[in-house]
Design an enzyme around this catalytic site. Structure first.
Site, PDB file in Angstrom:
ATOM      1  N   SER A 201      -9.750  -4.333  -8.989  1.00 22.74           N
ATOM      2  CA  SER A 201      -8.961  -5.461  -9.483  1.00 22.74           C
ATOM      3  C   SER A 201      -8.022  -5.084 -10.632  1.00 22.74           C
ATOM      4  O   SER A 201      -7.860  -5.838 -11.591  1.00 22.74           O
ATOM      5  CB  SER A 201      -9.873  -6.622  -9.891  1.00 22.74           C
ATOM      6  OG  SER A 201     -10.572  -7.105  -8.752  1.00 22.74           O
TER       7      SER A 201
ATOM      8  N   GLY B 148     -11.366  -5.878  -5.224  1.00 20.93           N
ATOM      9  CA  GLY B 148     -10.802  -7.019  -4.507  1.00 20.93           C
ATOM     10  C   GLY B 148     -11.374  -8.355  -4.946  1.00 20.93           C
ATOM     11  O   GLY B 148     -11.347  -9.328  -4.187  1.00 20.93           O
TER      12      GLY B 148
ATOM     13  N   ASN C 121      -3.845   2.650  -3.105  1.00 24.36           N
ATOM     14  CA  ASN C 121      -4.571   2.728  -1.827  1.00 24.36           C
ATOM     15  C   ASN C 121      -4.165   1.532  -0.961  1.00 24.36           C
ATOM     16  O   ASN C 121      -4.570   0.405  -1.219  1.00 24.36           O
ATOM     17  CB  ASN C 121      -6.081   2.710  -2.138  1.00 24.36           C
ATOM     18  CG  ASN C 121      -6.945   2.634  -0.890  1.00 24.36           C
ATOM     19  OD1 ASN C 121      -6.452   2.796   0.228  1.00 24.36           O
ATOM     20  ND2 ASN C 121      -8.233   2.392  -1.079  1.00 24.36           N
ATOM     21  N   TRP C 122      -3.372   1.828   0.068  1.00 28.86           N
ATOM     22  CA  TRP C 122      -2.842   0.735   0.902  1.00 28.86           C
ATOM     23  C   TRP C 122      -3.847   0.241   1.937  1.00 28.86           C
ATOM     24  O   TRP C 122      -3.581  -0.737   2.637  1.00 28.86           O
ATOM     25  CB  TRP C 122      -1.565   1.194   1.610  1.00 28.86           C
ATOM     26  CG  TRP C 122      -0.401   1.439   0.683  1.00 28.86           C
ATOM     27  CD1 TRP C 122      -0.386   1.259  -0.683  1.00 28.86           C
ATOM     28  CD2 TRP C 122       0.907   1.892   1.030  1.00 28.86           C
ATOM     29  NE1 TRP C 122       0.858   1.577  -1.185  1.00 28.86           N
ATOM     30  CE2 TRP C 122       1.667   1.967  -0.154  1.00 28.86           C
ATOM     31  CE3 TRP C 122       1.512   2.250   2.247  1.00 28.86           C
ATOM     32  CZ2 TRP C 122       3.004   2.374  -0.167  1.00 28.86           C
ATOM     33  CZ3 TRP C 122       2.847   2.667   2.236  1.00 28.86           C
ATOM     34  CH2 TRP C 122       3.581   2.725   1.045  1.00 28.86           C
ATOM     35  N   LYS C 123      -4.955   0.952   2.067  1.00 22.74           N
ATOM     36  CA  LYS C 123      -6.002   0.579   3.037  1.00 22.74           C
ATOM     37  C   LYS C 123      -5.410   0.362   4.441  1.00 22.74           C
ATOM     38  O   LYS C 123      -4.435   1.016   4.794  1.00 22.74           O
ATOM     39  CB  LYS C 123      -6.766  -0.652   2.529  1.00 22.74           C
ATOM     40  CG  LYS C 123      -7.276  -0.444   1.096  1.00 22.74           C
ATOM     41  CD  LYS C 123      -8.251  -1.480   0.631  1.00 22.74           C
ATOM     42  CE  LYS C 123      -8.670  -1.163  -0.805  1.00 22.74           C
ATOM     43  NZ  LYS C 123      -9.684  -2.043  -1.331  1.00 22.74           N
TER      44      LYS C 123
ATOM     45  N   GLU D  84     -15.545   1.179   0.615  1.00 21.79           N
ATOM     46  CA  GLU D  84     -15.489   0.556   1.946  1.00 21.79           C
ATOM     47  C   GLU D  84     -16.023   1.507   3.018  1.00 21.79           C
ATOM     48  O   GLU D  84     -16.645   1.077   3.992  1.00 21.79           O
ATOM     49  CB  GLU D  84     -14.058   0.092   2.245  1.00 21.79           C
ATOM     50  CG  GLU D  84     -13.743  -1.194   1.482  1.00 21.79           C
ATOM     51  CD  GLU D  84     -12.342  -1.285   0.936  1.00 21.79           C
ATOM     52  OE1 GLU D  84     -11.431  -0.623   1.459  1.00 21.79           O
ATOM     53  OE2 GLU D  84     -12.151  -2.049  -0.036  1.00 21.79           O
TER      54      GLU D  84
HETATM   55  P1  PGA Z   1      -8.528  -3.534  -5.513  1.00 22.29           P
HETATM   56  O1  PGA Z   1      -9.081  -2.288  -4.696  1.00 22.29           O
HETATM   57  O2  PGA Z   1      -7.518  -3.009  -6.506  1.00 22.29           O
HETATM   58  O3  PGA Z   1      -7.925  -4.434  -4.485  1.00 22.29           O
HETATM   59  O4  PGA Z   1      -9.683  -4.147  -6.238  1.00 22.29           O
HETATM   60  C1  PGA Z   1      -9.346  -1.059  -5.320  1.00 22.29           C
HETATM   61  C2  PGA Z   1      -9.817  -0.052  -4.311  1.00 22.29           C
HETATM   62  O5  PGA Z   1     -10.474  -0.438  -3.322  1.00 22.29           O
HETATM   63  O6  PGA Z   1      -9.548   1.153  -4.455  1.00 22.29           O
END
Ligand code: PGA
Length: 257
Positions: free
Chosen positions: A211, A172, A7-9, A96
């Site tokens: 994470s 995160g 997931n590149w957000k 999110e």
């Molecule tokens: P992260 O995010 O790997 O940076 O913890 C995971 C996600 O939001 O899908």
């Protein structure tokens, strides 16, 4: 099979997305046994990335979808538009969306319904906040999220169902969930999804997110309950993402999956 989803957000523009897509394609090129690798870029680059990946096994996903098929919904992107641009998957109810943009269970359920009724495969994201875990209510909190999205739906039996279990405090934060908690939650989620939907267990795939990196991925993926991982931050660093994909290949080879 294992699933490695990146997931590149809201991080990469066109040039960076194309470069990273090429690098992701190279990871599995020539590998015989590979997990299903899917990337979830921003809407604005989906078309460019699709063209790049036309002859690759890497799949394409979107980060969200609209509740409705078409009409006056300024700023929304429908499932048929996502199909049109070459998406196979779509994330629904990412933490999110829920927490930063106040999407409640009801709205997430509507998005999920529109995706499950399309040709896309939605990944329903669930996960508890820290206070709910500390109060011993992780199970109850996540069960409610699942029930809200899945009850009353008529899902064709041949459709694969995906849930990403992403505890909010693990996203995160460099603090992933303990393997034992993860396994417990995945078992709980799988049996609840089966009982709500009456789907066969082998059609229900539960991914972990929060994470995940190249160092811890193997310890998660080797668990039978963990069908894959949804990776945020580490999916933007090609060495990290490569390490995670390689971990999946190692597990699949060792376990003859
Ligand atoms: P992260 O995010 O790997 O940076 O913890 C995971 C996600 O939001 O899908």
């Amino acid at each position: 099979m294992k699933y490695i989803f990146g997931n590149w957000k809201m991080n990469l523009g066109i040039r960076e997305s194309i470069a990273l897509s090429r690098a992701v394609m190279r990871i599995i090129r020539g590998e015989e046994k590979t997990p299903v690798v899917t990337i979830f870029p921003s809407f604005t680059v989906l078309n460019d990335v699709r063209k790049i990946m036309a002859r690759s096994r890497v799949k394409l996903g979107a980060q969200n979808c609209a509740t409705d098929k078409k009409g006056a919904f300024t700023g929304e992107i429908s499932c048929s538009m996502l199909e049109d641009v070459g998406c196979d998957y779509v994330l629904v109810g990412h933490s999110e969306r829920r927490n930063v943009f106040n999407e409640n269970n009801e709205l997430v359920a509507k998005r999920y319904k529109s995706a499950i009724e399309s040709r896309l495969t939605p990944i329903l994201c669930v996960g508890e906040p820290k206070n709910e875990r500390e109060a011993g209510n992780a199970q109850g909190y996540v069960s409610e999220q699942l029930l809200s999205a899945l009850k009353d739906l008529k899902i064709p039996k041949q459709k694969d169902l995906f849930v990403a279990y992403e505890p909010i405090w693990a996203i995160g934060s460099n603090r992933s969930a303990l393997v034992s908690d993860m396994v417990f939650m995945h078992d709980m989620i799988r049996s609840l999804v089966v009982s709500i939907t009456d789907h066969q267990e082998n059609k229900v795939h539960i991914l972990y997110g929060g994470s995940v990196d190249s160092k811890n991925a193997y310890s998660f993926l080797r668990e039978a309950q963990v069908d894959g991982v949804l990776v945020g931050g580490a999916s933007l660093k090609i060495r990290e993402f490569e390490g995670i994909v390689q971990s999946a290949i190692e597990v699949m080879t060792a376990q003859e999956l």
